[in-house]
Design an enzyme around this catalytic site. Sequence first.
Site, PDB file in Angstrom:
ATOM      1  CG  ASP A 149      -2.133   0.929   1.032  1.00 38.42           C
ATOM      2  OD1 ASP A 149      -2.343   1.466  -0.057  1.00 38.42           O
ATOM      3  OD2 ASP A 149      -2.789   1.223   1.937  1.00 38.42           O
TER       4      ASP A 149
ATOM      5  N   GLY B  99       1.319   7.832   4.964  1.00 39.67           N
ATOM      6  CA  GLY B  99       0.892   6.657   4.195  1.00 39.67           C
ATOM      7  C   GLY B  99       2.243   5.832   4.202  1.00 39.67           C
TER       8      GLY B  99
END
Lengths: 276, 412
Positions: free
Chosen positions: B302, B338
């Site tokens: 991801d 992130g």
Amino acid sequence: MKLIILEQYDQVSEWAAKYVRNKILLFNPGPERYFTLGLPTGGTPLGCYKKLIEFYKNGEVSFQYVKTFNMDEYVGLPRDHPESYHSFMWNNFFKYIDIRAENVHILDGNAADLPSECQAFEKKIQDAGGIELFVGGIGPDGHIAFNEPGSSLVSRTRVKTLAMDTIQANARFFDGDLSKVPTMALTVGVGTVMEAKEVMILITGGHKAFALYKAIEEGVNHMWTVSAFQQHPQTLFVCDEDATLELRVKTVKYFKGMMHVHNKLVDPLPGSLKKN
Amino acid sequence: MPSNGSVSDAPITQFINCRILKEHTLQREDLWVRDGRILDPEKLFFDEQGYADRQLDCGGAILAPGFIDVQLNGGYGVDFSTPSEDPGAGVAFVAKKILEHGVTSFCPTLVTSPPSVYHKVLQRFSFFTARCEFQSGGVHGAGVLGVHLEGPFISLEKKGAHPEQFLRTFGGSGGVNPLLEVYGGLDNVSMVTLAPELAGSQSVVEELSQRGVTVSLGHSVANLSQAEEAVQQGASFITHLFNAMLPFHHRDPGIVGLLTSNRIPAGRSVFYGMIADGIHTNPAALRIAHRAHPAGLVLVTDAIMAMGLPPGRHTLGQQVIEIQGLHAYVAGTTTLSGSIATMDMCVRHFQQASGCSVPEALEAASLHPAQLLGISHQKGSLEYGCDADLVLMDDQMVLEATYISGVEVWRK
């Protein structure tokens, strides 16, 4: 005849492998001169194959100029079946060494015409100049290859129906299901093996003691087909202590007394370990 | 040397002196490759009387299937969701760089975006992948297994970092029409993450599954029975388990409950993505998931565009990001911006954190994602006939080399 008595299975395997190694090295094979080796399948030779692989990996021996001939194969079993002798040889020996596929000969149990497959196999042995060293094992009933009790002692490569004993013994490899065990096989004959220049038979375990006794202390008898090798000029029996249980003390002592001589056969050859 | 086969004249490579991952264990076996595929050497030997044209000594290392990342948003300063002059070039750039992380194929992932971005980017992807079902990998980079569209049909409450103004519902038209409208098409799309509690999701899940698009549940407040219903309609994946979904509750375990649900149709399995970077999922949560359902665990990075950049401040699009160690913060804050995990790092961390075996860790990054995408006959394993996409690594799973179709594409 020579009888080599060693302590246990592992020593038998190592001794036999060293013997094969030395035979190949002494023969000094090359592109114009292949060493021809007869090979068995089964649990007994497994340790010997492992040792030979080790020798190959150490650079002690190469199979580049070796032609092999296997003793037997089931009829009708797919070649890639895990219990086929093709699979056995591939998984336990050939895939680890430098032998070329074109030099490997295993009877095709799925050939359309089985008798001609057998004849062709004999011809291939002849064309290769006969077999230098045939390595074999035996069953508890003294059979060599699939030459079951009662087989002709001058038999050639042919289709053979397996004895009930053999089918039952082999059921353990086929989920214990008798109906899955092939009932026929192609096998070299006793006569085929007899023509090899030299024969080495491996016998280990107490369950084969009676067969060893029948092989060497009693007369030649087609009910114990391995006894035929009493008439072969160059036969070695390599066994462990357990396999000697049915032999006379005198026999065992005599051959044990010669071990110091026989062990010279498997000494490393001068220079052979210095490769690599 | 000319080759020797009667079946093919392509040269044969034999990887020797290696431990290969096969049948869930590391086996001391050689691996044979011809025409980019793994070859059955026994057939070669007996049927073709063939042999290898060259041998490649692996020095005792582990040889495993190449990693597959089904959720990668970008890296090295490239964001796949940001429209640029040439989105294909950005993907190609990242595809090349991730070879050094052992990734041999991946799904470029687009987060929630306005229709115009989907249309533009997907159009370029379609150009990029037009030659075949998916773009095959090679020296130029990891293969593209189709695009993963994460959003915009997701829950407002669990939107995470997705921009709220672009979230959508399915509306009343039924089936995949709203998706076709927003995305501009489903060609080259391999996976869609959606929230199953949105009205009209049943027919969407069903139709996407029928079209061969993997449906993943995520960014959702679905309860367990909604999730189970979606699985019965064909959904087979959970997007970054635990993240952006209801937390596990014993009276309604929510989407997490799918891991131990007894209402999964027979013969089917639910897979779930895990960001095993040691930051986005607590190791204890990782262990709970792994122990409950080890066969469904799919490692995903991801990762965002900051992945692969050196420590320090970087201006990426509208954002300034500060990278410290394995963390990427919005500069001047402690807000995580992130994941910057790499796949090889996730595999190592997963193995350490879960205490699983090396084969299990490797399969979570290869076999499981391949099974999820329905391509395990082709990728993710070293079975005969599979693509020879490989990673060579030491016992600590530190990469030494990456191969695609049997060709070396990266070496340390």
